[in-house]
Design an enzyme around this catalytic site. Sequence first.
Site, PDB file in Angstrom:
ATOM      1  CG  HIS A  95      35.867  44.274  37.264  1.00  0.00           C
ATOM      2  ND1 HIS A  95      35.197  43.643  36.251  1.00  0.00           N
ATOM      3  CD2 HIS A  95      36.880  43.439  37.623  1.00  0.00           C
ATOM      4  CE1 HIS A  95      35.783  42.496  35.985  1.00  0.00           C
ATOM      5  NE2 HIS A  95      36.795  42.334  36.805  1.00  0.00           N
ATOM      6  N   GLY A 151      33.926  36.799  39.371  1.00  0.00           N
ATOM      7  CA  GLY A 151      32.472  36.679  39.350  1.00  0.00           C
ATOM      8  C   GLY A 151      31.724  37.946  39.008  1.00  0.00           C
ATOM      9  CG  ASN A 152      33.597  41.720  38.963  1.00  0.00           C
ATOM     10  OD1 ASN A 152      33.165  42.519  39.770  1.00  0.00           O
ATOM     11  ND2 ASN A 152      34.808  41.178  39.077  1.00  0.00           N
ATOM     12  N   GLY A 153      31.084  39.236  36.014  1.00  0.00           N
ATOM     13  CA  GLY A 153      30.159  39.010  34.903  1.00  0.00           C
ATOM     14  C   GLY A 153      28.890  38.322  35.367  1.00  0.00           C
ATOM     15  NE  ARG A 154      30.194  33.143  38.433  1.00  0.00           N
ATOM     16  CZ  ARG A 154      31.491  32.996  38.216  1.00  0.00           C
ATOM     17  NH1 ARG A 154      31.924  32.674  37.000  1.00  0.00           N
ATOM     18  NH2 ARG A 154      32.372  33.148  39.198  1.00  0.00           N
ATOM     19  CE1 TYR A 165      28.480  42.048  28.369  1.00  0.00           C
ATOM     20  CE2 TYR A 165      30.825  41.649  28.688  1.00  0.00           C
ATOM     21  CZ  TYR A 165      29.608  42.060  29.173  1.00  0.00           C
ATOM     22  OH  TYR A 165      29.514  42.494  30.465  1.00  0.00           O
ATOM     23  CB  ALA A 207      27.165  42.237  35.486  1.00  0.00           C
ATOM     24  NE  ARG A 208      26.054  35.883  32.722  1.00  0.00           N
ATOM     25  CZ  ARG A 208      27.385  35.789  32.775  1.00  0.00           C
ATOM     26  NH1 ARG A 208      28.137  36.719  32.184  1.00  0.00           N
ATOM     27  NH2 ARG A 208      27.974  34.791  33.409  1.00  0.00           N
ATOM     28  CG  HIS A 236      37.102  48.232  32.225  1.00  0.00           C
ATOM     29  ND1 HIS A 236      36.802  49.571  32.077  1.00  0.00           N
ATOM     30  CD2 HIS A 236      36.528  47.861  33.419  1.00  0.00           C
ATOM     31  CE1 HIS A 236      36.084  49.974  33.108  1.00  0.00           C
ATOM     32  NE2 HIS A 236      35.913  48.965  33.940  1.00  0.00           N
TER      33      HIS A 236
END
Length: 232
Positions: A57, A62-65, A99, A67-68, A12
């Site tokens: 992004h 820490g983008n995944g955390r 995912y 986002a959640r 991405h």
Amino acid sequence: MEISDDEDNVFHIPPAASQLPERLVAMCDFANDVELRGYLHPVIRAIILHFWLAYDHPFVDGNGRSARALFYWAMLRGGFWLFEFISISQALLRSPADYYRAFLLTETDDNDLNYFILHQMRCIETAIQDLHAYLARKSAERRALQEHIRDVGWVNQRQQALLEHALEHAEAKYTFDSHQRSHGISMMTARTDLLILEEKGLLVSRLEGKQRVFRPVSELETLINKAGKTST
């Protein structure tokens, strides 16, 4: 900043950093129903916000955390209070490839969010099933502990009730007065009940002012298990 794996396969490429301020404002407007036309289910909104932040992004790490976290915020704001206790992270960790696949399919198919939405719905379903399994397991463990308490020959019904309460409330405090009032017994009987539990190592006490206060020991569950097995 490109998002790639250890083999430098690019998954991405986020929008240019110069676009972030405008995009984040748009995301916040969407999250807060600013000028929204029509109805959008809160769960779908939460999933879209998850994807949106992950897609943009904006952070180095820490983008995944994040986002959640945004997903959980939207779910709770939408009235889904059970998500205080549900974790989709475990469902995602079981199959991270799914995912990334859902994310990539969305991005490469003209941003068709159905791929990501369907994947996240499956994760939510799995997370709810995990919660039910956890609750069933903990209920079974609690019933077993209650049986162990009943198996302890020297525990009377009042002490049994106190221990069952202590297992659910690790920070609970008990006094001679509170035990007396709870069971409608004499002060002598209340004193005897609590002092025996302390003598057996299930409670610990100390003076707070002029009052002796009892608390459950940190290893109460383990000690009850041992006592119950020994008695049987």
